[in-house]
Design a protein around this motif. Structure first.
Motif, PDB file in Angstrom:
ATOM      1  N   ASP A  74       0.920  -1.281   0.078  1.00  0.00           N
ATOM      2  CA  ASP A  74       0.181   0.193   0.056  1.00  0.00           C
ATOM      3  C   ASP A  74       0.898   1.332   0.103  1.00  0.00           C
ATOM      4  OD1 ASP A  74      -2.058   1.995   0.336  1.00  0.00           O
ATOM      5  OD2 ASP A  74      -3.004   0.992   1.807  1.00  0.00           O
ATOM      6  N   LEU A  75       0.891   1.797  -1.183  1.00  0.00           N
ATOM      7  CA  LEU A  75       1.905   3.195  -1.234  1.00  0.00           C
ATOM      8  C   LEU A  75       0.741   4.398  -1.102  1.00  0.00           C
ATOM      9  CD1 LEU A  75       3.881   1.894  -4.321  1.00  0.00           C
ATOM     10  CD2 LEU A  75       4.807   2.303  -1.939  1.00  0.00           C
ATOM     11  N   ARG A  76      -0.471   4.214  -0.982  1.00  0.00           N
ATOM     12  CA  ARG A  76      -1.500   5.423  -1.017  1.00  0.00           C
ATOM     13  C   ARG A  76      -1.092   6.508   0.040  1.00  0.00           C
ATOM     14  NH1 ARG A  76      -6.901   2.111  -0.864  1.00  0.00           N
ATOM     15  NH2 ARG A  76      -5.432   1.073   0.783  1.00  0.00           N
ATOM     16  N   GLY A  77      -0.372   6.051   1.077  1.00  0.00           N
ATOM     17  CA  GLY A  77      -0.205   6.983   2.384  1.00  0.00           C
ATOM     18  C   GLY A  77       1.144   7.813   2.007  1.00  0.00           C
ATOM     19  N   VAL A  78       1.655   7.456   1.049  1.00  0.00           N
ATOM     20  CA  VAL A  78       3.314   8.191   0.995  1.00  0.00           C
ATOM     21  C   VAL A  78       3.104   9.460   0.567  1.00  0.00           C
ATOM     22  CG1 VAL A  78       5.271   8.331  -0.502  1.00  0.00           C
ATOM     23  CG2 VAL A  78       4.211   6.180  -0.037  1.00  0.00           C
ATOM     24  N   ALA A  79       3.656  10.454   1.679  1.00  0.00           N
ATOM     25  CA  ALA A  79       3.828  11.675   1.331  1.00  0.00           C
ATOM     26  C   ALA A  79       4.289  12.508   0.090  1.00  0.00           C
ATOM     27  CB  ALA A  79       4.169  12.464   2.530  1.00  0.00           C
ATOM     28  N   TRP A  80       5.539  11.602  -0.145  1.00  0.00           N
ATOM     29  CA  TRP A  80       6.274  12.055  -1.649  1.00  0.00           C
ATOM     30  C   TRP A  80       6.967  10.877  -1.952  1.00  0.00           C
ATOM     31  CZ3 TRP A  80       6.932  15.747  -4.874  1.00  0.00           C
ATOM     32  CH2 TRP A  80       8.155  15.749  -5.599  1.00  0.00           C
ATOM     33  N   LEU A  81       6.534  10.584  -3.174  1.00  0.00           N
ATOM     34  CA  LEU A  81       6.907   9.290  -3.740  1.00  0.00           C
ATOM     35  C   LEU A  81       7.608   9.454  -5.195  1.00  0.00           C
ATOM     36  CD1 LEU A  81       6.750   6.189  -4.026  1.00  0.00           C
ATOM     37  CD2 LEU A  81       4.508   6.292  -5.344  1.00  0.00           C
ATOM     38  N   ASP A  82       9.036   9.138  -4.891  1.00  0.00           N
ATOM     39  CA  ASP A  82       9.926   9.289  -6.086  1.00  0.00           C
ATOM     40  C   ASP A  82      10.885   8.277  -6.416  1.00  0.00           C
ATOM     41  OD1 ASP A  82      11.780  10.422  -7.936  1.00  0.00           O
ATOM     42  OD2 ASP A  82      13.096  11.004  -6.404  1.00  0.00           O
ATOM     43  N   ILE A  83      10.101   7.284  -7.546  1.00  0.00           N
ATOM     44  CA  ILE A  83      10.833   6.017  -7.878  1.00  0.00           C
ATOM     45  C   ILE A  83      11.936   6.219  -8.906  1.00  0.00           C
ATOM     46  CG2 ILE A  83      10.058   3.783  -8.907  1.00  0.00           C
ATOM     47  CD1 ILE A  83       7.192   4.122  -7.750  1.00  0.00           C
ATOM     48  N   ALA A  84      12.828   5.812  -8.474  1.00  0.00           N
ATOM     49  CA  ALA A  84      13.961   5.885  -9.495  1.00  0.00           C
ATOM     50  C   ALA A  84      14.150   4.799 -10.651  1.00  0.00           C
ATOM     51  CB  ALA A  84      15.284   6.033  -8.677  1.00  0.00           C
ATOM     52  N   ARG A  85      13.900   3.701 -10.141  1.00  0.00           N
ATOM     53  CA  ARG A  85      13.933   2.656 -11.266  1.00  0.00           C
ATOM     54  C   ARG A  85      12.951   1.453 -10.348  1.00  0.00           C
ATOM     55  NH1 ARG A  85      18.909   4.376 -10.160  1.00  0.00           N
ATOM     56  NH2 ARG A  85      18.902   2.888  -8.257  1.00  0.00           N
ATOM     57  N   GLY A  86      12.356   0.547 -11.422  1.00  0.00           N
ATOM     58  CA  GLY A  86      11.441  -0.341 -11.077  1.00  0.00           C
ATOM     59  C   GLY A  86       9.905   0.050 -11.009  1.00  0.00           C
ATOM     60  N   ILE A  87       9.755   1.206 -11.729  1.00  0.00           N
ATOM     61  CA  ILE A  87       8.311   1.406 -12.082  1.00  0.00           C
ATOM     62  C   ILE A  87       7.421   0.296 -12.622  1.00  0.00           C
ATOM     63  CG2 ILE A  87       8.616   2.496 -14.391  1.00  0.00           C
ATOM     64  CD1 ILE A  87       6.633   4.131 -11.507  1.00  0.00           C
ATOM     65  N   ASP A  88       8.300  -0.491 -13.545  1.00  0.00           N
ATOM     66  CA  ASP A  88       7.445  -1.678 -14.031  1.00  0.00           C
ATOM     67  C   ASP A  88       7.187  -2.760 -13.054  1.00  0.00           C
ATOM     68  OD1 ASP A  88      10.131  -1.892 -13.954  1.00  0.00           O
ATOM     69  OD2 ASP A  88      10.192  -3.511 -15.541  1.00  0.00           O
ATOM     70  N   CYS A  89       7.558  -2.847 -11.961  1.00  0.00           N
ATOM     71  CA  CYS A  89       7.526  -3.740 -10.915  1.00  0.00           C
ATOM     72  C   CYS A  89       6.238  -3.494  -9.933  1.00  0.00           C
ATOM     73  CB  CYS A  89       8.821  -4.216 -10.213  1.00  0.00           C
ATOM     74  SG  CYS A  89      10.077  -4.616 -11.331  1.00  0.00           S
ATOM     75  N   LEU A  90       5.651  -2.473 -10.199  1.00  0.00           N
ATOM     76  CA  LEU A  90       4.572  -2.043  -9.133  1.00  0.00           C
ATOM     77  C   LEU A  90       3.269  -3.008  -9.144  1.00  0.00           C
ATOM     78  CD1 LEU A  90       4.840   1.710  -9.155  1.00  0.00           C
ATOM     79  CD2 LEU A  90       5.612   0.239  -7.504  1.00  0.00           C
ATOM     80  N   GLY A  91       3.299  -4.128  -9.953  1.00  0.00           N
ATOM     81  CA  GLY A  91       2.182  -4.835 -10.026  1.00  0.00           C
ATOM     82  C   GLY A  91       2.057  -5.680  -8.409  1.00  0.00           C
ATOM     83  N   GLY A  92       0.708  -5.593  -7.975  1.00  0.00           N
ATOM     84  CA  GLY A  92       0.633  -5.965  -6.670  1.00  0.00           C
ATOM     85  C   GLY A  92       0.465  -4.886  -5.529  1.00  0.00           C
ATOM     86  N   ALA A  93       0.820  -3.678  -5.912  1.00  0.00           N
ATOM     87  CA  ALA A  93       0.899  -2.531  -5.348  1.00  0.00           C
ATOM     88  C   ALA A  93      -0.291  -1.791  -5.671  1.00  0.00           C
ATOM     89  CB  ALA A  93       1.983  -1.573  -5.363  1.00  0.00           C
ATOM     90  N   VAL A  94      -0.910  -0.864  -4.605  1.00  0.00           N
ATOM     91  CA  VAL A  94      -1.870   0.095  -4.628  1.00  0.00           C
ATOM     92  C   VAL A  94      -1.573   1.429  -4.659  1.00  0.00           C
ATOM     93  CG1 VAL A  94      -2.741  -0.347  -2.426  1.00  0.00           C
ATOM     94  CG2 VAL A  94      -4.244   0.517  -4.079  1.00  0.00           C
ATOM     95  N   ILE A  95      -1.896   2.310  -5.560  1.00  0.00           N
ATOM     96  CA  ILE A  95      -1.525   3.708  -5.170  1.00  0.00           C
ATOM     97  C   ILE A  95      -2.700   4.463  -5.439  1.00  0.00           C
ATOM     98  CG2 ILE A  95       0.824   3.325  -6.378  1.00  0.00           C
ATOM     99  CD1 ILE A  95      -0.213   4.055  -8.867  1.00  0.00           C
ATOM    100  N   SER A  96      -2.718   5.808  -5.097  1.00  0.00           N
ATOM    101  CA  SER A  96      -3.761   6.745  -5.280  1.00  0.00           C
ATOM    102  C   SER A  96      -3.981   7.295  -6.802  1.00  0.00           C
ATOM    103  CB  SER A  96      -3.966   7.764  -4.284  1.00  0.00           C
ATOM    104  OG  SER A  96      -2.957   8.592  -4.643  1.00  0.00           O
TER     105      SER A  96
END
Length: 222
Positions: free
Chosen positions: A180-202
């Motif tokens: 669960d990444l929805r509560g992240v105040a600041w989200l800066d992904i350097a690498r692995g944007i294609d590996c977010l399957g199984g995560a939930v974002i807002s």
């Protein structure tokens, strides 16, 4: 990911650490394969100590210095770390179960190949944490700052980030379930944007990450 209902995201099972009456640490040197049970370490300088493969159960570390402390393959169970600080702390291949880490200030933390189960990291700041190929199950990050954390090849199951700042985080080859990444105040992904399957974002995070998703798909936005 953004469209998943909240009910489908399994909640993190948090640790319930109830420390017994603790005995003060006598100040002796830590030992590899040592057994530490029911001890309180307060304002202890543990820099450079080597406790590879040691077991810490029902222990509290408060405001201890952990610079270059070697705890690789250690087992840390039903314990609280509060206000610890250090650079180069080695917890590689360690096992942390039912542990609370509160207001830590750590840099270059080595957790590669470690196993974290029912762990809460609350407050503080961790720079350059190496979590490559670590296994995280029921881990909650709350109100902390993670700078260039490396989750490359890690397995994350029921992991949440609430009111956290994630700067230049690396999720390359990570495998996620109920992250669960929805509560992240600041989200800066350097690498692995294609590996977010199984995560939930807002929905708002989806908009922020849209350029990165487009770049991953080879889509030009003009």
């Amino acid at each position: 990911m953004a469209g998943r209902d909240e009910e489908t995201v399994r909640a993190v099972r948090r640790p319930e650490v109830r420390l017994p009456e603790l005995r003060a640490y006598d100040g002796g040197a830590w030992e590899p394969e040592g057994d530490y049970d029911g001890l309180e370490f307060t304002d202890v300088d543990c820099a450079g100590q080597v406790a590879r493969g040691a077991r810490f159960m029902d222990c509290a570390l408060r405001r201890c210095a952990l610079d270059e402390t070697v705890l690789s393959r250690a087992r840390i169970i039903d314990s609280v770390w509060s206000g610890v600080r250090g650079v180069g702390t080695d917890l590689s291949q360690a096992s942390l179960r039912d542990v609370e880490v509160v207001d830590g200030r750590l840099g270059g933390l080595q957790l590669h190949g470690a196993v974290l189960e029912r762990v809460v990291v609350r407050g503080g700041k961790i720079d350059f944490a190496n979590l490559r190929r670590a296994k995280l199950r029921d881990v909650a990050f709350e109100g902390c700052v993670l700078v260039e954390a490396d989750f490359g090849g890690a397995v994350l199951e029921r992991v949440s980030f609430d009111d956290c700042t994630l700067t230049r985080v690396d999720f390359s080859a990570a495998r996620m379930t109920d992250v669960d990444l929805r509560g992240v105040a600041w989200l800066d992904i350097a690498r692995g944007i294609d590996c977010l399957g199984g995560a939930v974002i807002s929905a708002a995070q989806l908009m922020d990450l849209a350029p990165a998703f487009a770049a991953q798909l080879g889509v030009r936005v003009e």
